[in-house]
Design an enzyme around this catalytic site. Structure first.
Site, mmCIF file in Angstrom:
data_model
loop_
_atom_site.group_PDB
_atom_site.id
_atom_site.type_symbol
_atom_site.label_atom_id
_atom_site.label_comp_id
_atom_site.label_asym_id
_atom_site.label_seq_id
_atom_site.Cartn_x
_atom_site.Cartn_y
_atom_site.Cartn_z
ATOM 1 N N HIS A 142 0.879 -1.178 0.000
ATOM 2 C CA HIS A 142 0.000 0.000 0.000
ATOM 3 C C HIS A 142 0.917 1.229 0.000
ATOM 4 C CE1 HIS A 142 -2.791 2.956 1.824
ATOM 5 N NE2 HIS A 142 -3.776 2.144 1.511
ATOM 6 N N ASP A 219 3.261 -3.894 7.851
ATOM 7 C CA ASP A 219 1.996 -3.194 7.691
ATOM 8 C C ASP A 219 0.890 -4.218 7.962
ATOM 9 O OD1 ASP A 219 -0.339 -2.075 6.819
ATOM 10 O OD2 ASP A 219 0.409 -1.444 4.867
ATOM 11 N N GLN A 222 -4.301 -4.874 7.127
ATOM 12 C CA GLN A 222 -5.302 -5.834 6.634
ATOM 13 C C GLN A 222 -5.198 -7.184 7.334
ATOM 14 O OE1 GLN A 222 -7.781 -5.026 4.824
ATOM 15 N NE2 GLN A 222 -7.125 -3.077 3.958
ATOM 16 N N LYS A 245 -10.445 -0.055 10.618
ATOM 17 C CA LYS A 245 -10.669 -1.244 9.785
ATOM 18 C C LYS A 245 -11.043 -2.453 10.643
ATOM 19 C CE LYS A 245 -7.235 0.164 6.331
ATOM 20 N NZ LYS A 245 -8.020 0.608 5.174
ATOM 21 N N CYS A 384 -4.871 2.513 -3.482
ATOM 22 C CA CYS A 384 -3.585 2.971 -2.927
ATOM 23 C C CYS A 384 -2.482 1.942 -3.160
ATOM 24 C CB CYS A 384 -3.711 3.309 -1.444
ATOM 25 S SG CYS A 384 -4.803 4.687 -1.125
HETATM 26 N N1 PLP Z 1 -1.922 -0.560 4.560
HETATM 27 C C1 PLP Z 1 -2.880 -1.287 3.976
HETATM 28 C C2 PLP Z 1 -2.550 -2.667 3.514
HETATM 29 C C3 PLP Z 1 -4.153 -0.756 3.818
HETATM 30 O O1 PLP Z 1 -5.101 -1.488 3.224
HETATM 31 C C4 PLP Z 1 -4.404 0.549 4.279
HETATM 32 C C5 PLP Z 1 -5.721 1.171 4.071
HETATM 33 O O2 PLP Z 1 -6.453 0.874 3.154
HETATM 34 C C6 PLP Z 1 -3.375 1.245 4.894
HETATM 35 C C7 PLP Z 1 -2.140 0.666 5.024
HETATM 36 C C8 PLP Z 1 -3.566 2.634 5.380
HETATM 37 O O3 PLP Z 1 -4.504 2.693 6.409
HETATM 38 P P1 PLP Z 1 -4.939 4.115 6.962
HETATM 39 O O4 PLP Z 1 -5.461 4.898 5.803
HETATM 40 O O5 PLP Z 1 -5.963 3.801 7.977
HETATM 41 O O6 PLP Z 1 -3.719 4.732 7.533
#
Ligand code: PLP
Length: 426
Positions: A142, A219, A222, A245, A384
């Site tokens: 992401h 990260d 998910q 989430k 993203c």
């Molecule tokens: N990493 C992953 C794999 C995501 O799916 C997301 C959000 O869609 C994020 C990071 C970023 O999350 P946030 O926008 O809550 O910081």
């Protein structure tokens, strides 16, 4: 495959025969799921990878906090301040238990996963990486786990190496092995892909990284909402996730880090609460976790996230994961038999509850728009993850994503909606 993954696959087999969660009673806890989006069209919410819906327990907890004991934390000795602090720190403890952190002080509240990852890059990265050092990222990251490292790489003249994604949506482990020969300082990797649903074999990756002296920055945006996470068993050094989430409020995220690393890292943001003592020209930083929580933190949101992890724990993370495996298996079967649909990511086995797909001749935005007329909420775009879409020569995909409250009937609604799309666009 890791033993834990094998066990989950076996469990998935059992789950495929018997429903694991009582969907009706779970759904009754989520007021939003009972609304209609158009006259008489019930909502089919398939966008939980973007943000989840919130159960009553969380909504009520946040409302009660603001109504009954709203106060700032750590700074007062009056009753409300004490109550707010107790609830805020209590949430930290429950979140630490939820991910099996070694101690509650290893849990830092941030605004979201993105801020947590930026914290690692800007604090640990700035202090420990030097010109020419290498960091390993993956093609499925992401933007939140790409851009902070790219910014740091520009600033410090670092080299970025990339683990490629194979056609089947898995990371190319042999390329990773080759990249390790360059002795990187950090491996920054997603646990579960928000597009492909790939579940990366993190324990093995972290072990390999450690063997060449690299830290593993995960990260977990998910994974923490969907499967049991044990940060100690994973062997990671940092693990980031977002509250919104996983049934919690927006505006709160978590960075977990190993205490010995966090203690040596410089503060990221300066201001109140992150200091022990301030002089006119200098300051002494506070202990962890407060060193990284400058200013008034997201108090009500963190307390709400505490309620969310209580809720998820009561349902059971194993059961949630099994339920999602059961759903995604069915969704993949139905999507793959649909004429003109291509689904991206691993075809079977262990896979997160997201299905990114294209429908021949129809732009994903049109798919999402027409599905919305049937009440089906999916996301369309690059999610993203632009480099990952480039990898598959795509500009955009439509993405259906599932959570504990979704049902197989809702998958059927998605398919019915897709026939409507096909009818409209020929
Ligand atoms: N990493 C992953 C794999 C995501 O799916 C997301 C959000 O869609 C994020 C990071 C970023 O999350 P946030 O926008 O809550 O910081």
């Amino acid at each position: 495959m890791e033993p834990a993954q094998k066990a989950l696959m076996l469990n998935t087999g059992i789950a495929a025969q018997a429903m694991t969660l009582d969907s009706a009673s779970i759904r009754s806890e989520f007021p939003t799921l009972n609304r209609e989006v158009r006259d008489g069209v019930p909502l089919v919410y398939l966008d939980s990878a973007a943000t989840s819906q919130k159960p009553r327990q969380v909504l009520e907890k946040v409302e009660r906090f603001y109504r009954d004991c709203n106060a700032n934390v750590h700074r007062g000795i009056h009753t409300l301040a004490e109550e707010a602090t107790t609830q805020y720190e209590g949430a930290r403890e429950r979140i630490a238990d939820f991910i099996n952190a070694g101690a509650a002080r290893e849990v830092i509240f941030t605004g979201n996963a993105t801020q947590a990852l930026n914290l690692v890059a800007q604090s640990w990265g700035r202090a420990n990486l030097y010109k020419g050092d290498r960091i390993v990222l993956t093609e499925m990251e992401h933007h939140s786990n790409l851009v902070p490292w790219q910014m740091l790489a520009t600033e410090k003249d670092l080299r970025i190496d990339i683990i490629p994604v194979r056609d089947d949506g898995e990371l190319d482990q042999s390329e990773f092995d080759k990249l390790l020969r360059n002795k990187p300082k950090a491996v920054c990797i997603t646990h579960v892909s928000n597009v492909l649903g790939t579940v990366n074999p993190l324990a093995r990756i972290a072990e390999k990284a450690r063997s060449v002296g690299a830290l593993t920055v995960v990260d977990g945006a998910q994974s923490a909402p969907h499967l049991p996470v044990d940060v100690q068993a994973l062997g990671a050094d940092f693990f980031a996730f977002s509250g919104h989430k996983m049934c919690g409020p927006t505006g709160v995220g978590v960075l977990w880090g190993r205490a010995e690393l966090l203690q040596l890292m410089p503060p990221f943001l300066g201001g109140g609460d992150m200091i022990k003592r301030v002089y006119l020209r200098d300051f002494e930083p506070n202990e962890i976790p407060y060193k990284f929580e400058a200013g008034t933190p997201p108090i009500g949101e963190a307390i709400g996230l505490g309620a969310a992890v209580d809720f998820l724990t009561d349902v059971g993370m194993d059961a949630i994961w099994q339920h999602e495996q059961w759903l995604i298996k069915y969704a993949l079967e139905r999507l793959e038999e649909f004429p003109g649909v291509t689904v991206y990511g691993p075809a079977g086995g262990v896979r997160g509850g997201v299905a990114a797909f294209t429908l021949e001749g129809v732009h994903p935005h049109d798919i999402a728009q027409v599905l919305d007329t049937s009440g089906v909420a999916v996301r369309a775009g690059h999610h993203c993850a632009m480099p990952l879409h480039d990898r598959f020569n795509l500009v955009a995909t439509a993405r259906a994503s599932f959570y504990l409250y979704n049902t197989r009937d809702e998958v059927d609604e998605l398919i019915r909606g897709l026939y409507k799309v096909k009818d409209l666009f020929g």
